[in-house]
Scaffold this motif. Sequence first.
Motif, PDB file in Angstrom:
ATOM      1  N   UNK A  26      -9.441  49.230  20.757  1.00 32.38           N
ATOM      2  CA  UNK A  26      -8.213  49.933  21.144  1.00 32.38           C
ATOM      3  C   UNK A  26      -7.147  49.904  20.054  1.00 32.38           C
ATOM      4  N   UNK A  27      -7.419  49.288  18.901  1.00 34.81           N
ATOM      5  CA  UNK A  27      -6.463  49.289  17.793  1.00 34.81           C
ATOM      6  C   UNK A  27      -7.154  49.774  16.511  1.00 34.81           C
ATOM      7  N   UNK A  28      -7.475  51.068  16.456  1.00 33.39           N
ATOM      8  CA  UNK A  28      -8.211  51.587  15.302  1.00 33.39           C
ATOM      9  C   UNK A  28      -7.368  51.693  14.033  1.00 33.39           C
ATOM     10  N   UNK A  29      -6.064  51.657  14.181  1.00 31.13           N
ATOM     11  CA  UNK A  29      -5.148  51.837  13.053  1.00 31.13           C
ATOM     12  C   UNK A  29      -4.317  50.551  12.934  1.00 31.13           C
ATOM     13  N   UNK A  30      -4.713  49.661  12.016  1.00 32.25           N
ATOM     14  CA  UNK A  30      -4.068  48.341  11.928  1.00 32.25           C
ATOM     15  C   UNK A  30      -2.654  48.377  11.352  1.00 32.25           C
ATOM     16  N   UNK A  31      -2.266  49.480  10.751  1.00 28.81           N
ATOM     17  CA  UNK A  31      -0.907  49.570  10.209  1.00 28.81           C
ATOM     18  C   UNK A  31       0.071  50.160  11.225  1.00 28.81           C
ATOM     19  N   UNK A  32      -0.435  50.643  12.348  1.00 30.44           N
ATOM     20  CA  UNK A  32       0.413  51.234  13.382  1.00 30.44           C
ATOM     21  C   UNK A  32       0.675  50.230  14.494  1.00 30.44           C
ATOM     22  N   UNK A  33       1.638  50.564  15.338  1.00 32.39           N
ATOM     23  CA  UNK A  33       1.943  49.733  16.505  1.00 32.39           C
ATOM     24  C   UNK A  33       0.824  49.867  17.528  1.00 32.39           C
ATOM     25  N   UNK A  34       0.643  48.838  18.335  1.00 29.50           N
ATOM     26  CA  UNK A  34      -0.348  48.894  19.405  1.00 29.50           C
ATOM     27  C   UNK A  34       0.288  49.619  20.589  1.00 29.50           C
ATOM     28  N   UNK A  35      -0.036  50.880  20.738  1.00 25.07           N
ATOM     29  CA  UNK A  35       0.580  51.688  21.798  1.00 25.07           C
ATOM     30  C   UNK A  35       0.095  51.285  23.187  1.00 25.07           C
ATOM     31  N   UNK A  36      -1.039  50.606  23.269  1.00 31.05           N
ATOM     32  CA  UNK A  36      -1.566  50.178  24.567  1.00 31.05           C
ATOM     33  C   UNK A  36      -0.930  48.882  25.058  1.00 31.05           C
ATOM     34  N   UNK A  37      -0.283  48.155  24.171  1.00 32.77           N
ATOM     35  CA  UNK A  37       0.350  46.862  24.460  1.00 32.77           C
ATOM     36  C   UNK A  37      -0.671  45.782  24.829  1.00 32.77           C
ATOM     37  N   UNK A  38      -1.942  46.007  24.588  1.00 32.68           N
ATOM     38  CA  UNK A  38      -2.957  45.008  24.937  1.00 32.68           C
ATOM     39  C   UNK A  38      -2.813  43.772  24.062  1.00 32.68           C
ATOM     40  N   UNK A  39      -2.674  43.952  22.751  1.00 31.86           N
ATOM     41  CA  UNK A  39      -2.511  42.801  21.858  1.00 31.86           C
ATOM     42  C   UNK A  39      -1.209  42.042  22.117  1.00 31.86           C
ATOM     43  N   UNK A  40      -0.046  42.715  22.242  1.00 31.57           N
ATOM     44  CA  UNK A  40       1.187  41.960  22.498  1.00 31.57           C
ATOM     45  C   UNK A  40       1.153  41.185  23.819  1.00 31.57           C
ATOM     46  N   UNK A  41       0.621  41.809  24.858  1.00 34.42           N
ATOM     47  CA  UNK A  41       0.552  41.122  26.157  1.00 34.42           C
ATOM     48  C   UNK A  41      -0.421  39.954  26.082  1.00 34.42           C
ATOM     49  N   UNK A  47       6.523  39.082  23.479  1.00 32.35           N
ATOM     50  CA  UNK A  47       6.013  40.349  24.002  1.00 32.35           C
ATOM     51  C   UNK A  47       6.668  41.533  23.289  1.00 32.35           C
ATOM     52  N   UNK A  48       7.996  41.697  23.364  1.00 35.04           N
ATOM     53  CA  UNK A  48       8.602  42.862  22.703  1.00 35.04           C
ATOM     54  C   UNK A  48       8.554  42.794  21.175  1.00 35.04           C
ATOM     55  N   UNK A  49       8.613  41.590  20.612  1.00 32.80           N
ATOM     56  CA  UNK A  49       8.530  41.472  19.152  1.00 32.80           C
ATOM     57  C   UNK A  49       7.161  41.948  18.677  1.00 32.80           C
ATOM     58  N   UNK A  50       6.117  41.496  19.350  1.00 31.99           N
ATOM     59  CA  UNK A  50       4.759  41.874  18.965  1.00 31.99           C
ATOM     60  C   UNK A  50       4.513  43.367  19.175  1.00 31.99           C
ATOM     61  N   UNK A  51       5.254  43.982  20.063  1.00 31.02           N
ATOM     62  CA  UNK A  51       5.081  45.417  20.300  1.00 31.02           C
ATOM     63  C   UNK A  51       5.749  46.264  19.222  1.00 31.02           C
ATOM     64  N   UNK A  52       6.574  45.639  18.370  1.00 27.87           N
ATOM     65  CA  UNK A  52       7.310  46.403  17.357  1.00 27.87           C
ATOM     66  C   UNK A  52       6.808  46.165  15.938  1.00 27.87           C
ATOM     67  N   UNK A  53       5.733  45.422  15.783  1.00 32.47           N
ATOM     68  CA  UNK A  53       5.177  45.162  14.455  1.00 32.47           C
ATOM     69  C   UNK A  53       3.773  45.757  14.380  1.00 32.47           C
ATOM     70  N   UNK A  54       3.254  45.963  13.169  1.00 32.04           N
ATOM     71  CA  UNK A  54       1.908  46.549  13.034  1.00 32.04           C
ATOM     72  C   UNK A  54       0.830  45.722  13.738  1.00 32.04           C
ATOM     73  N   UNK A  55      -0.200  46.399  14.168  1.00 30.47           N
ATOM     74  CA  UNK A  55      -1.291  45.761  14.914  1.00 30.47           C
ATOM     75  C   UNK A  55      -1.968  44.651  14.125  1.00 30.47           C
ATOM     76  N   UNK A  56      -2.039  44.783  12.808  1.00 28.74           N
ATOM     77  CA  UNK A  56      -2.658  43.743  11.984  1.00 28.74           C
ATOM     78  C   UNK A  56      -1.927  42.423  12.150  1.00 28.74           C
ATOM     79  N   UNK A  57      -0.620  42.468  12.167  1.00 28.12           N
ATOM     80  CA  UNK A  57       0.177  41.259  12.324  1.00 28.12           C
ATOM     81  C   UNK A  57      -0.018  40.646  13.710  1.00 28.12           C
ATOM     82  N   UNK A  58      -0.025  41.481  14.729  1.00 28.81           N
ATOM     83  CA  UNK A  58      -0.227  40.981  16.092  1.00 28.81           C
ATOM     84  C   UNK A  58      -1.639  40.431  16.251  1.00 28.81           C
TER      85      UNK A  58
END
Length: 182
Positions: free
Chosen positions: A63-78, A117-128
């Motif tokens: 669900x995170x094919x683009x590691x430089x983008x935000x996780x729009x599904x919020x699965x990783x931040x949650x 939760x909100x911090x992880x939703x605002x950084x790239x998926x690679x970081x989360x």
Amino acid sequence: MRRLVSELYVRDICHAFKAMVLVWIQLPMWIFMSVALRNFTTGAAHSESHSIQEQLASGGALFFPHLTALDSTWILPVSLGVINLLIVEIFALQKSGMSRFQVYVTHFVRAVSVLMFPIAATVPSLLVLYWFCSSLMGLSQNLLLRSPGFCQLCGIPPTNSDSDTPYKDFLAAFYAKFISRK
């Protein structure tokens, strides 16, 4: 009192500084890795980082094919927040009769976990993803080091507070604290 504490340190080969070494090494390492990964995702490091950024843009999975983008599904931040809260609760449930300071610190760490939760939703998926893997390893280590069989296998001597059934005890305490509140 100092003499007794010193004797305990010598007898148990355990000094308070040894417990702090991990924090003083792990925390800066976590920060430096986070900054480096963020720089890779933004292309801020060097001219070679643009090729790395391109690879990260197409190198994700599931669900995170683009590691430089935000996780729009919020699965990783949650997932990150839940694992961090679980780590806090494991420590909180094992402690009985905590001091006022320990209670405040526990509440503070809970608040930081929720704030992730909100911090992880605002950084790239690679970081989360890195933060998630780091927290998952921490949770795994905490649970593994509670296992009497693993401790025996590694030659870690049992303490008076160790339980023969740590996982059942944890689940019972978790159930009593959160589920059977009436």
